[in-house]
Design an enzyme around this catalytic site. Structure first.
Site, mmCIF file in Angstrom:
data_model
loop_
_atom_site.group_PDB
_atom_site.id
_atom_site.type_symbol
_atom_site.label_atom_id
_atom_site.label_comp_id
_atom_site.label_asym_id
_atom_site.label_seq_id
_atom_site.Cartn_x
_atom_site.Cartn_y
_atom_site.Cartn_z
ATOM 1 N N GLY A 226 0.823 -1.202 0.000
ATOM 2 C CA GLY A 226 0.000 0.000 0.000
ATOM 3 C C GLY A 226 0.855 1.248 0.000
ATOM 4 O O GLY A 226 1.973 1.253 -0.519
ATOM 5 N N SER A 227 0.361 2.292 0.620
ATOM 6 C CA SER A 227 1.029 3.587 0.582
ATOM 7 C C SER A 227 2.208 3.656 1.541
ATOM 8 O O SER A 227 2.292 2.896 2.520
ATOM 9 C CB SER A 227 0.026 4.691 0.944
ATOM 10 N N GLN A 229 2.847 6.139 3.574
ATOM 11 C CA GLN A 229 2.361 6.666 4.854
ATOM 12 C C GLN A 229 1.832 5.546 5.739
ATOM 13 O O GLN A 229 2.187 5.441 6.918
ATOM 14 C CB GLN A 229 1.271 7.712 4.605
ATOM 15 N N GLY A 231 2.452 2.324 5.361
ATOM 16 C CA GLY A 231 3.545 1.388 5.608
ATOM 17 C C GLY A 231 4.394 1.791 6.792
ATOM 18 O O GLY A 231 4.803 0.945 7.612
ATOM 19 N N GLU A 250 5.614 -3.392 0.967
ATOM 20 C CA GLU A 250 5.754 -2.963 -0.418
ATOM 21 C C GLU A 250 4.935 -1.698 -0.571
ATOM 22 O O GLU A 250 3.716 -1.714 -0.360
ATOM 23 C CB GLU A 250 5.283 -4.044 -1.387
ATOM 24 N N CYS A 284 2.203 0.445 -8.859
ATOM 25 C CA CYS A 284 3.359 1.010 -8.150
ATOM 26 C C CYS A 284 4.606 0.958 -9.015
ATOM 27 O O CYS A 284 5.581 1.652 -8.735
ATOM 28 C CB CYS A 284 3.587 0.287 -6.829
ATOM 29 N N GLU A 383 4.098 10.189 -5.758
ATOM 30 C CA GLU A 383 3.357 9.175 -6.503
ATOM 31 C C GLU A 383 1.918 9.623 -6.717
ATOM 32 O O GLU A 383 1.200 9.887 -5.750
ATOM 33 C CB GLU A 383 3.383 7.832 -5.761
#
Length: 482
Positions: A226-227, A229, A231, A250, A284, A383
């Site tokens: 995921g993101s 932030q 993570g 990831e 991603c 991103e």
């Protein structure tokens, strides 16, 4: 009446405490399904079921695990058109992309069926006379899995398959936005012969289901995609938990594609369009920074523009569509916000970026290409996760390489060149976990490791034989024969 789908806990399909509605982004009037929403108590039941089932599954034979994963693979592949249609309908990627993703999920399970038979240890001599040393791998325990919406069956597959292969028990929390594919995959796993409790599905919010997985002492490991932030929050929670949890992250990417003067323009354009815009740019690994050297810049931009004009943006299930809708209104708003940011920063919106109307109401966005961008702009550093790419001009290879590495991310990178010298140098010096030469940055085989460096990834790689590094723990044992 829309069918109501349940969570799967301890071998039983159970109602939740609420409902998640799955909406088709190609047609917002189409409800794909309604799915039970788990709360904290139900998540705790799933964890308890996994904990209870873990000891026996951890000691199951490689043949048992091979057979179960093979059955899962066979059914996924046999139903790839049906499941691919479901995936395209709920997530918005085109039907061929959806079918391809489902096929990959089936291949992943087949690969890890084989890995169940290949897990070996080591035996050696101690430096002390008369002692034997054995090094073996064991499963880590109950693994919580938090997966994203952009690959709703492939990413769960590459987490669940190795976890089961190596004898772990699973609590699976898919993204609320795409529960249909997760539910279909869970139904297949439920029929595979895996004992009750070894695999559990709980659909729900990250703040409730995800947080419960992070807080619970019986969850030994967390695998998250995921993101950045989120993570970072997961990493902190895993370190502070008691006992500490193993974790695998990831996260994001801002992937460069370098195009050199000697590149084949046609090849470079196809690579760039595929990497930047297919799957609606919601990968991603998407090529969001196109770093083009001065001698080919204008020709590349002109050819890229003509290619983009030929892209069909429409309902993901229609034949001949190249780009489907953005996944939902929130993501569409983010894409449009970044397009405005790019213009305000001084980049030129060279083509696209317009909202599109189609036969059915959906989140349709014309792929956007910026030129005259610099690597200091937000559109080149943050991103976006949509069909938005920017062209950055570089004077030569050395400057292009420096720009490509000037990012907090390090997931994937690519170069288009006919020079073996530059291709070899770039592969060695690109600060990314995955490097492509004359190929899109998005697209990795299912039997090789997936992952990056810097802010993109943390922990052991996913996929391939390298997955065992996360889903197993190493034990060293000594024996004195006497």
């Amino acid at each position: 009446m829309t069918a109501h789908q349940k969570n799967f806990i301890a071998g039983e399909w159970v109602d939740g405490t609420g409902i998640t509605r799955d909406i088709n982004p190609s047609n917002t009037g189409d409800v794909v399904g309604e799915y039970a929403k788990a709360d904290k108590a139900q998540t705790e039941k799933a964890i308890a079921a996994a904990k209870a089932a873990f000891p026996a599954w951890a000691r199951s034979t490689p043949q048992e695990r091979f057979d179960a994963l093979t059955r899962i693979s066979v059914e996924i592949l046999a139903r790839k058109e049906e499941l691919g249609r479901l995936l395209a309908r709920e997530e918005g990627k085109t039907l061929p992309e959806g079918i391809g993703e489902v096929a990959r999920a089936g291949q992943i399970f087949a690969f890890f069926a084989g890995e169940a038979l290949r897990l070996m240890g080591e035996k050696g001599a101690s430096v002390r006379p008369g002692l034997d040393v054995e090094i073996t791998r064991e499963p880590v325990g109950v693994v919580g899995m938090i997966t994203p919406w952009n690959f709703p069956i492939a990413i769960p597959a590459w987490k669940i398959a190795p976890a089961l292969c190596y004898g772990n028990a699973v609590v699976f929390k898919p993204a609320e936005l795409v529960p249909g594919s997760a539910h279909a995959l869970s139904e297949i796993i439920a029929r595979s012969g895996i004992p009750a409790g070894v695999f559990n599905l709980v659909v729900g919010s990250g703040s409730v289901v995800g947080q419960t997985l992070l807080d619970h002492p019986d969850v030994a490991a967390i695998s998250f995609t995921g993101s950045v932030q989120t993570g970072r929050k997961i990493a902190q929670a895993c370190v502070l938990s008691n006992p500490m949890k193993k974790f695998q992250l990831e996260m994001g990417g801002k992937n460069p594609l370098v195009v050199l003067d000697d590149a084949d323009v046609k090849v470079a354009v196809e690579v760039a369009v595929n990497g930047a815009y297919f799957s609606t740019g919601q990968r991603c690994t998407a090529s969001s920074r196109l770093i083009v050297t001065a001698g080919i810049h204008d020709r590349f931009v002109a050819a890229m523009t003509e290619r983009m004009k030929g892209l069909s943006v429409d309902d993901a299930l229609k034949s001949g569509v190249h780009v489907g809708p953005v996944v939902d209104q929130s993501q569409l708003d983010q894409d449009l916000r970044y397009i405005k940011i790019g213009q305000d920063e001084g980049a030129r919106l060279h083509w696209g970026g317009e909202l599109l109307n189609r036969e059915t109401p959906g989140f349709y966005l014309q792929p956007a290409l910026f030129t005259e961008a610099t690597n200091q702009m937000r559109i080149a550093r943050e991103e976006i996760f949509g069909p938005v790419a920017c062209v950055i001009r570089a004077k030569d290879y050395e400057e292009a390489l420096a720009i490509s590495n000037d990012t907090e991310f390090g997931l994937a990178s690519g170069i288009c060149t006919t020079s073996l010298k530059y291709a070899s140098h770039y592969k060695r010096n690109s600060e990314a976990g995955m490097v492509m030469v004359n190929l899109p940055t998005a697209g990795v085989d299912y039997h090789v490791p997936f992952g990056g460096r810097k802010g993109s990834s943390y922990g052991a790689r996913e996929q391939g034989a390298y997955a065992r590094e996360f889903y197993t723990t190493v034990k060293t044992a000594y024996t004195f024969p006497g």
